[in-house]
Scaffold this motif. Structure first.
Motif: not given
Length: 608
Positions: A365, A367, A369, A387-389, A391, A424-425, A428, A554
Motif C-alpha cells: 500500500h 501513500r 503524504e 497527496d496520493l493513496d 491501495p 512516502v510510505t 504505513g 501495486t
C-alpha cells in the motif's frame, strides 16, 4: 521536472577543478589523516621498522671492517684477522639483503592492503550516493579518481613509511659512524644540507601544483575516452561528423599531459644533478684537507677511505629522505581528490535504527503524504504538496506533459531520492526508516532507458536474483515474451549482450529488463512506460504478462501514451509538480478537464 534516472533530468555542469582549487584542497589534507590509513597495520610496521634498524646498523659495519683491513690486517700481514674481516665484509651485505627481502614483502603487502581499502572505500561510498551526484558528475571523472588518482598514490602508500624509516635510520647511523671516525671531516659534509633542503622545498611545491593539474587533465582524457569510444558515443560522432573534433580534443589534452610530465621530471632531475655535483665535491675537499701541511698525518689512510666510503653512501639515503618529502607534498593533491569523495555526505542513507519488514509478503500500500521535493540547487519545487493513496494491488497511472514531475514521483517511490517535505510510505512505514536493500526488494523499476551489463543474458537476468535457478530465469523470460527469441539464439541464454546491450534491439532490451524485474518478484512495480519501445503485437503480449504480475501487487505507471492507461484503477494528472486531476479514465473524460484535453491531443496526433 523529471529525474535523470527515469528519462528526464537536469544536466549537470562539469566537475573540473581549477589548479588553484586543487592546491587549496591539497593544503587542507591532514598528514595525520593519511597516517590513520596505516593504524590497522601497526604490528607489521613495527616489524618492518625493527628490520630496517637492524639492517642499517649492520650496514655501518662495512666501513669499519674496511678500515681494519687497510690499517691493521694488511700492514701486519695478519692472515687470520684478514680472513675474519673478509668474511664479515661478505656476511654483512648477505644478511642485509635477506632482511631487505623480508622487509619489502611485509611493507608491500601492507601498502597494497591500504590501497585496497582506499579503492573499495571510495567505490562503496560512491555506490551510496544519490542519483543527483551522478547527474552532476562526469563518468570519466569518477573513473579517473578511482584508477588514476589512487594508482598515483601507490608509491606513497606502499613505500613511504618504510622509505622514511630506512633512509632516516641509514642517515643517522652513517652520521654517527662519520663522527666516530672524524668529527672534523663530518663538518665538511654539512655544507650540502642547506642547498639540499632549499632545492627540495622548491621542487615539492612545483610538483604539487603539477600533480593537481595532471590529475585534472587525466580526468578530462578519461571523459573524452568514455564519451568518444563508447558505442553510443561512436554512433553519435559518426552521425554528427564530430570525429575529427574529438580527435583534436584528445590530442590537445594528451599534449598538455606531455608538458606537465616534462615539467615534473625536469624539476627533479635538476635538483638531483646539483646534489650529485655537491656530493662529488666533498671527497675532493676531504682529500685536500687531509693533505694540507696543517692536518697531514693527523689521520690514517684507512680512516680517510672509510670516511669517504661512508660519505658517498650518504648520498642515496639522504636524497631518498628528501624525496619522501617531495613525494608526500606532491601527492597531497591526490589524497585531496580521494578524500573529497570519501567526505561526500550521503543524501539517501540507511537509517540508524531501521524498521524490519517482510518484503516477500508486504501488501504494498503506497501513500504520498504532502510530498514536496526540490532538486539540489533549485528554488523551484519539482513536486509540491502531493497527496496520493495507492491501495495494495491497485494500479496508478501518472500522466502529464514532459517535465511535469511524473518521473520524480516514481523516483521517490523507489527512494532514489528522499522528499524534502512530507513522506512516502509503503504499508504505513516511511521509506526513510527502511533499509535501502528492503526498499529495493519491495519496489521494482522498469524504465525507458534499459541498462544491460556486458555479460551473458543469463548473468544479466541473474543480476536481479543471484540465487535464481535456470528454470526461474526462463519462466521470467517467458512472462516477458522473450524466451523463444533467447532459446533460438546459437548460444541461448549464454549469448553475450554486448556493450550496453547493443546486441539486441530496443524492444528486446526492454523485454530483458522486464524479465529481470519479474525475476525479483517485487510487491510494488514502477513502470516508466516500459512497453514504449515494443511493437503493437509484442506490447499487447507483454502487457498481458504485466497484468498477470500485477495481481495482488501495486503498480505505478508513468504513461506517455494515454492508450496504455485506460484500465488503471486511478489516473493522476501531474502539472508543474502538482496533482491537478485524478480519477478513472471515464470520469476524467467526463470532467472535460486537463486529462480530456491531453486525450484529445493524443487522438489528434494519432489521426495525423
Amino acid at each position: 521536472m523529471t529525474s535523470p534516472q527515469f528519462g528526464g533530468g537536469r544536466p549537470g555542469g562539469p566537475a573540473r577543478k581549477s589548479s588553484a582549487l586543487e592546491k587549496a584542497q591539497a593544503r587542507d589534507v591532514s598528514l595525520r589523516r593519511i597516517g590513520r590509513l596505516f593504524v590497522p597495520y601497526r604490528p607489521q610496521l613495527a616489524v618492518v621498522t625493527t628490520i630496517i634498524v637492524v639492517a642499517a646498523v649492520l650496514g655501518m659495519a662495512s666501513p669499519f671492517l674496511l678500515r681494519e683491513v687497510i690499517d691493521v690486517a694488511l700492514p701486519h700481514q695478519d692472515v687470520t684477522l684478514l680472513c675474519w674481516l673478509a668474511a664479515g665484509m661478505v656476511a654483512v651485505p648477505a644478511v642485509t639483503a635477506v632482511l631487505g627481502v623480508v622487509q619489502t614483502w611485509i611493507s608491500t603487502r601492507v601498502g597494497q592492503q591500504v590501497m585496497h581499502a582506499l579503492r573499495t572505500g571510495v567505490f562503496a561510498h560512491l555506490q551510496r550516493q544519490s542519483m543527483a551526484f551522478f547527474t552532476r558528475t562526469r563518468t570519466g571523472e569518477v573513473q579517473s579518481r578511482i584508477t588514476n588518482d589512487i594508482g598515483g598514490m601507490q608509491s606513497v602508500v606502499t613505500s613511504t613509511a618504510t622509505s622514511v624509516a630506512a633512509n632516516l635510520t641509514t642517515v643517522v647511523a652513517t652520521a654517527v659512524a662519520m663522527v666516530a671516525l672524524s668529527w672534523r671531516l663530518s663538518l665538511i659534509t654539512l655544507v650540502v644540507m642547506p642547498p639540499a633542503i632549499l632545492l627540495t622545498r622548491r621542487v615539492a611545491r612545483m610538483r604539487r601544483e603539477v600533480t593537481a593539474r595532471r590529475q585534472a587533465e587525466l580526468a578530462d582524457l578519461n571523459v573524452t575516452i568514455d564519451e568518444g569510444l563508447s558505442i553510443s558515443g561512436v554512433q553519435l560522432a559518426k552521425t554528427m561528423g564530430t570525429g575529427p573534433a574529438l580527435i583534436e580534443r584528445f590530442t590537445a589534452s594528451s599534449a598538455r599531459l606531455i608538458d606537465l610530465e616534462l615539467r615534473s621530471e625536469l624539476a627533479g632531475r635538476w635538483r638531483m644533478a646539483v646534489m650529485r655535483v655537491l656530493f662529488a665535491a666533498i671527497p675532493a675537499l676531504i682529500y685536500l684537507g687531509a693533505g694540507l701541511p696543517v692536518t697531514a698525518g693527523s689521520m690514517s689512510i684507512g680512516t680517510i677511505i672509510a670516511f669517504t666510503t661512508l660519505q658517498s653512501g650518504l648520498f642515496m639515503p639522504l636524497m631518498g629522505l628528501l624525496d619522501v618529502g617531495v613525494t608526500i607534498t606532491s601527492s597531497l593533491a591526490l589524497f585531496a581528490r580521494i578524500f573529497e569523495y570519501l567526505d561526500l555526505p550521503v543524501d539517501v542513507a540507511d537509517p540508524a535504527a531501521p524498521v524490519t519488514v517482510d518484503t516477500a509478503h508486504a501488501p504494498g500500500h503506497v501513500r504520498f503524504e504532502s510530498v514536496t521535493f526540490h532538486y539540489p540547487g533549485s528554488d523551484v519545487a519539482a513536486v509540491a504538496g502531493v497527496d496520493l493513496d495507492v491501495p495494495a494491488g491497485s494500479t496508478l497511472a501518472l500522466v502529464g506533459e514532459t517535465g511535469s514531475g511524473k518521473s520524480t514521483l516514481a523516483g521517490l517511490v523507489a527512494r532514489l531520492q528522499d522528499p524534502t517535505g512530507g513522506r512516502v510510505t509503503i504499508d504505513g512505514v516511511d521509506l526513510r526508516v527502511l533499509r535501502l536493500a528492503d526498499v529495493a526488494a519491495l519496489v521494482g523499476v522498469v524504465s525507458q532507458e534499459t541498462y544491460l551489463l556486458h555479460a551473458t543474458v543469463r548473468e544479466n537476468l541473474r543480476y536481479a536474483k543471484p540465487d535464481a535457478t535456470d528454470a526461474e530465469i526462463e519462466a521470467a523470460a517467458g512472462a516477458a515474451q522473450i524466451h523463444e527469441l533467447l532459446a533460438g539464439l546459437p548460444d541461448g541464454y549464454d549469448t553475450m549482450v554486448g556493450s550496453r546491450g547493443h546486441r539486441f534491439s530496443g524492444g528486446e532490451k526492454q523485454r530483458l529488463a522486464i524479465a529481470r524485474t519479474l525475476l525479483r518478484n517485487p510487491r510494488v512495480l514502477v513502470l516508466d512506460e516500459a512497453t514504449s519501445a515494443l511493437d503493437n503485437e509484442t506490447e499487447r503480449a507483454v502487457q498481458q504478462a504485466f497484468d498477470a504480475l500485477a495481481e495482488g501487487r501495486t503498480t505505478i505507471t508513468i504513461a506517455h501514451r494515454l492508450s496504455t492507461v485506460h484500465d488503471a484503477d486511478q489516473i493522476a494528472v501531474v502539472d508543474h509538480g502538482r496533482i491537478v486531476e485524478r480519477g478513472t479514465h471515464e470520469t476524467l473524460l467526463a470532467d472535460a478537464g486537463r486529462y480530456a484535453a491531453l486525450a484529445a491531443g493524443a487522438g489528434h496526433s494519432a489521426a495525423r
